[in-house]
Scaffold this motif. Structure first.
Motif, PDB file in Angstrom:
ATOM      1  N   ARG A  46       0.780  -1.303  -0.107  1.00  0.00           N
ATOM      2  CA  ARG A  46       0.027  -0.169  -0.191  1.00  0.00           C
ATOM      3  C   ARG A  46       0.696   1.142  -0.024  1.00  0.00           C
ATOM      4  O   ARG A  46       2.079   1.144   0.214  1.00  0.00           O
ATOM      5  N   ARG A  62      -2.367   5.066   2.613  1.00  0.00           N
ATOM      6  CA  ARG A  62      -2.319   3.670   3.140  1.00  0.00           C
ATOM      7  C   ARG A  62      -3.494   2.908   2.135  1.00  0.00           C
ATOM      8  O   ARG A  62      -3.908   1.825   2.827  1.00  0.00           O
ATOM      9  N   LYS A  63      -3.688   3.450   1.256  1.00  0.00           N
ATOM     10  CA  LYS A  63      -4.647   2.416   0.384  1.00  0.00           C
ATOM     11  C   LYS A  63      -3.760   1.396  -0.438  1.00  0.00           C
ATOM     12  O   LYS A  63      -2.650   1.430  -0.658  1.00  0.00           O
ATOM     13  N   TRP A  64      -4.427   0.165  -0.331  1.00  0.00           N
ATOM     14  CA  TRP A  64      -3.613  -0.973  -1.019  1.00  0.00           C
ATOM     15  C   TRP A  64      -3.774  -0.949  -2.651  1.00  0.00           C
ATOM     16  O   TRP A  64      -4.834  -0.058  -3.040  1.00  0.00           O
ATOM     17  N   TYR A  65      -2.776  -1.138  -3.118  1.00  0.00           N
ATOM     18  CA  TYR A  65      -2.576  -1.162  -4.670  1.00  0.00           C
ATOM     19  C   TYR A  65      -2.452  -2.707  -5.211  1.00  0.00           C
ATOM     20  O   TYR A  65      -2.527  -2.888  -6.368  1.00  0.00           O
ATOM     21  N   THR A  86      -4.706   4.144  -7.446  1.00  0.00           N
ATOM     22  CA  THR A  86      -5.025   4.147  -5.908  1.00  0.00           C
ATOM     23  C   THR A  86      -4.377   5.135  -5.041  1.00  0.00           C
ATOM     24  O   THR A  86      -4.525   5.487  -4.197  1.00  0.00           O
TER      25      THR A  86
END
Length: 245
Positions: free
Chosen positions: A31, A36-39, A116
């Motif tokens: 991420r 903190r977003k998952w990719y 993301t």
């Protein structure tokens, strides 16, 4: 392949895998460090979990995809499946058994990373732009700024990133575009404020071309290109871009 992917993401984005579940010790998520977003997420599952044939566990990776037409095309190809344990409308699963080449997997991860990313990061991914930026000779001797060097520091313009082109419009009494510059560095910390000016960051700009003061005057910008004011960084019409080249 999962190890090659982890090395690629460490080198390309500085991302380390995170193992979040004791029950699934080989499930790893990747991420962004800011939002903190998952990719991407790498997992080991039995083929039946994704609707594939076979009994032995396989490694898969989930990546985000925002092009629904491309998603539908990919799902017709070997190695691609609807997102496992994710929103199947905008995530896709890729089997990491070599059916999909490593380079292609990396391209899919790169696209997911951009989708993301935070707004600030997305700015860095966009194509270079051209801007007109103002320079007030009352506060800075811009006409002689490039006498002894071809690169100077300048106030950071909102939305301007490294690689952009800026055309320096010098205010009255010159009232014309005098310079074409390439932005070579941005987000240089700086703290200055007076009654006329506040600067919180600088950018470096490198001289590429000079224009005669009577070439791109304010009167011409107004009458031929519809530019009636240059109070801050602004984009330019294609017709002016072509003329400036």
């Amino acid at each position: 392949m999962r190890d090659k992917i982890a090395k690629y993401l460490k080198k390309e984005y500085g991302t380390e895998p995170e193992y979040l579940w004791k029950r699934y010790p080989r499930f790893a998520v990747f991420r962004h460090d800011d939002n903190r977003k998952w990719y991407a997420a790498i997992m080991n599952v039995t083929p039946d979990k994704i609707g594939a044939m076979g009994c032995d566990e396989i490694d898969i990776i989930d990546v985000k995809i925002d092009d629904l037409m491309l998603r539908d095309v990919l799902l017709q190809q070997e190695g691609y499946y609807p997102g496992y344990h994710m929103n199947k409308g905008n995530w896709i699963t890729i089997v990491l058994d070599g059916t999909v080449a490593f380079d292609e997997v990396c391209r899919m991860i790169d696209a997911s990373y951009e989708i993301t990313a935070s707004a600030k990061k997305k700015q860095k991914f966009r194509q270079p732009k051209e801007w007109i930026i103002p320079a007030n000779p009352k506060y800075y001797d811009i006409e002689h700024a490039f006498d002894n060097t071809d690169e100077i520091d300048w106030k950071q313009g909102a939305g301007i990133i490294k690689g952009d082109t800026v055309f320096m419009y010098v205010g009255s009494p010159v009232s014309a575009i005098l310079y074409k510059c390439k932005v070579t560095e941005v987000d240089i910390p700086y703290d200055y404020e007076d009654k006329n000016l506040k600067i919180t960051a600088l950018m470096k700009i490198k001289l590429q071309k000079r224009y005669k003061p009577d070439k791109f005057t304010f009167d011409r910008l107004k009458s031929e290109y519809g530019i009636y004011a240059v109070r801050g960084p602004r984009g330019i019409p294609n017709s002016l871009s072509a003329a400036l080249k």
